[in-house]
Scaffold this motif. Structure first.
Motif: not given
Length: 114
Positions: A40-55, A60-64
């Motif tokens: 599950i942590d790998k998903y986090f890092y993928k999101y962080l790489l793609k979207y950068s900011s916490e907001r 993006a996670m909420f929408d998905y």
């Protein structure tokens, strides 16, 4: 008899479970992700790489999770081909936001580096 005792204990524990961000995340996210070959942590890092900011990551996670599509996922094409796109969440908006907050708090790197 053992089943009845187990069920009673389980019910008592669920009644006493707190409603914190992290517990909502644990109860609703970790169980499904533990069955996948990608932690599950790998998903986090993928999101962080793609979207950068916490907001942006949280949005993006909420929408998905509200409306999962292959266009919105951060997973690779081969992963989607093998496992498909996840099912829409059954959490209401408030609980979903709390779960995402718990996920963010667990894996964020900001403020943890020295």
């Amino acid at each position: 008899m053992v089943k009845n005792v187990f069920l009673i204990i389980l019910m008592v524990l669920s009644l006493n479970a707190d409603n914190t961000d992290y517990s909502i995340y644990n109860l609703n996210c970790v169980q499904c992700h533990s069955q996948l070959p990608v932690s599950i942590d790998k998903y986090f890092y993928k999101y962080l790489l793609k979207y950068s900011s916490e907001r942006d990551v949280k949005k993006a996670m909420f929408d998905y999770l509200k409306n999962p599509t292959s266009e919105k996922t951060v997973m690779t094409e081969s992963f989607i081909t093998r496992f498909g796109v996840k099912k829409k969440t059954n959490l209401n908006d408030s609980k979903l936001r709390n779960a995402i907050d718990g996920y963010w708090d667990k894996y964020k790197i900001f403020g943890k580096l020295k």
